[in-house]
Design an enzyme around this catalytic site. Structure first.
Site, mmCIF file in Angstrom:
data_model
loop_
_atom_site.group_PDB
_atom_site.id
_atom_site.type_symbol
_atom_site.label_atom_id
_atom_site.label_comp_id
_atom_site.label_asym_id
_atom_site.label_seq_id
_atom_site.Cartn_x
_atom_site.Cartn_y
_atom_site.Cartn_z
ATOM 1 C CG ASP A 104 1.811 6.273 1.811
ATOM 2 O OD1 ASP A 104 1.759 5.027 1.973
ATOM 3 O OD2 ASP A 104 2.856 6.862 1.479
ATOM 4 C CG HIS A 160 -0.331 -0.110 2.528
ATOM 5 N ND1 HIS A 160 -1.033 0.070 3.692
ATOM 6 C CD2 HIS A 160 0.947 -0.393 2.905
ATOM 7 C CE1 HIS A 160 -0.233 -0.096 4.731
ATOM 8 N NE2 HIS A 160 0.970 -0.371 4.280
ATOM 9 C CG HIS A 161 3.879 2.059 2.321
ATOM 10 N ND1 HIS A 161 3.036 2.894 3.018
ATOM 11 C CD2 HIS A 161 4.277 1.103 3.207
ATOM 12 C CE1 HIS A 161 2.932 2.469 4.271
ATOM 13 N NE2 HIS A 161 3.663 1.391 4.408
ATOM 14 C CB ALA A 162 3.747 0.991 -4.637
#
Length: 300
Positions: A158, A117-119
């Site tokens: 994010d 979920h940070h890519a």
């Protein structure tokens, strides 16, 4: 029967200069294999480049698939993007999409990897190369579905929030440690920031107050569940104090709040030196959600 998505490329040798626990996905596979006939196994295809480019900039997609990611981006990701890592990065989003399709048919399915979920659009970050949640959600929306991404990883989702912002058929929810990574947060549809050290009761109170209204507003027909186990009190990168029993309460509440909407889970975060203990927590999530949500409805 619990429907599980797995690919051999999920289990990759650790690249040089990596602190990520690469053995976790193999341990998850082995623990699920021990469940025998309770598990139905499914093998995904790699996500086509066009699916990846619907979430990420084409130039970045090309860099990853050619294993030619610039060093500054590799440092942000946390490890080199070798050909092995690139193959894994491409197949994981295909696995999350397949898990969603299986969930639509059976009530629940799990990908044994994913939750990246940070890519972001033009780079990976925080051990994430491609954002499988965003890629799968955009693809599902293109197929006519309304998607809710429910992220209970201890770190804010994010990248997922940024990549799906403004999409009329995708809504994002993140409950996370406020002072944890990333330092600069994005804006989810609903963010629930938590103070350090919160335990089971306070965590559940925050979840109960915010998740049902989110789902009522989003009106999804499929939920992607970023089921990180790093809120656990002993997690190396956590900062919260949720017990094993608290994780079970969390998952039971999510299953109840779904109210019959199909759920596809990804493994998300879980960090520490005991890889088997971390894998056991992930598998426990899958098994309890499978027991609560699986309904044989036909074929995807």
């Amino acid at each position: 029967m619990i429907h599980i998505v797995h690919h051999p490329d999920y289990v990759a040798d650790a690249p040089a200069r990596s602190t990520y626990r690469w053995g976790k996905n193999g341990a998850i596979r082995d623990l699920l294999l021990a469940e025998g006939d309770r598990i139905a196994w499914h093998r995904p295809e790699p996500a086509p480049a066009t699916w990846l480019e619907a979430a990420h900039e084409p130039g970045y997609v090309a860099e990853v698939l050619a294993a030619s990611v610039p060093s500054p981006k590799e440092r942000r990701i946390g490890f080199p993007v070798t050909q092995t890592v690139a193959r894994r990065a491409q197949v994981v989003p295909g696995g999350t999409w397949l898990a969603a399709r299986l969930a639509l048919a059976h009530g629940f399915a799990a990908n044994t990897a994913g939750g990246s979920h940070h890519a972001l659009a033009d780079t990976g970050a925080g051990y994430c190369v491609f954002n499988d949640l965003a890629v799968a959600a955009i693809r599902l929306a293109e197929e006519g579905h309304r998607v809710a991404i429910v992220d209970v990883d201890v770190h804010q989702g994010d990248g997922t929030a940024a990549l799906t912002a403004g999409h009329p058929a995708i809504a994002t929810y993140s409950i996370h440690a406020e002072k944890n990574f990333p330092a600069r947060k994005a804006r989810s549809t609903i963010d629930v920031p938590l103070a350090d050290g919160i335990g089971d009761d306070d965590y559940m109170a925050a979840l109960a107050a915010t998740l049902p209204p989110f789902l009522a507003s989003a009106v999804p027909d499929v939920i992607l569940y970023q089921a990180g186990v790093d809120p656990f009190e002993g997690d190396r990168l956590g900062r919260l104090a949720v017990s094993e029993a608290g994780l079970a309460r969390r998952d039971a509440f999510v299953a109840m709040a779904a109210r019959g909407v199909p759920v596809a889970s990804t493994v998300g975060g879980g960090y520490g030196d005991d890889v088997m203990a971390i894998a056991r927590r992930h598998v426990d999530v899958v098994l309890r959600l499978g027991r609560a949500l699986t309904v044989e409805r036909g074929r995807p």
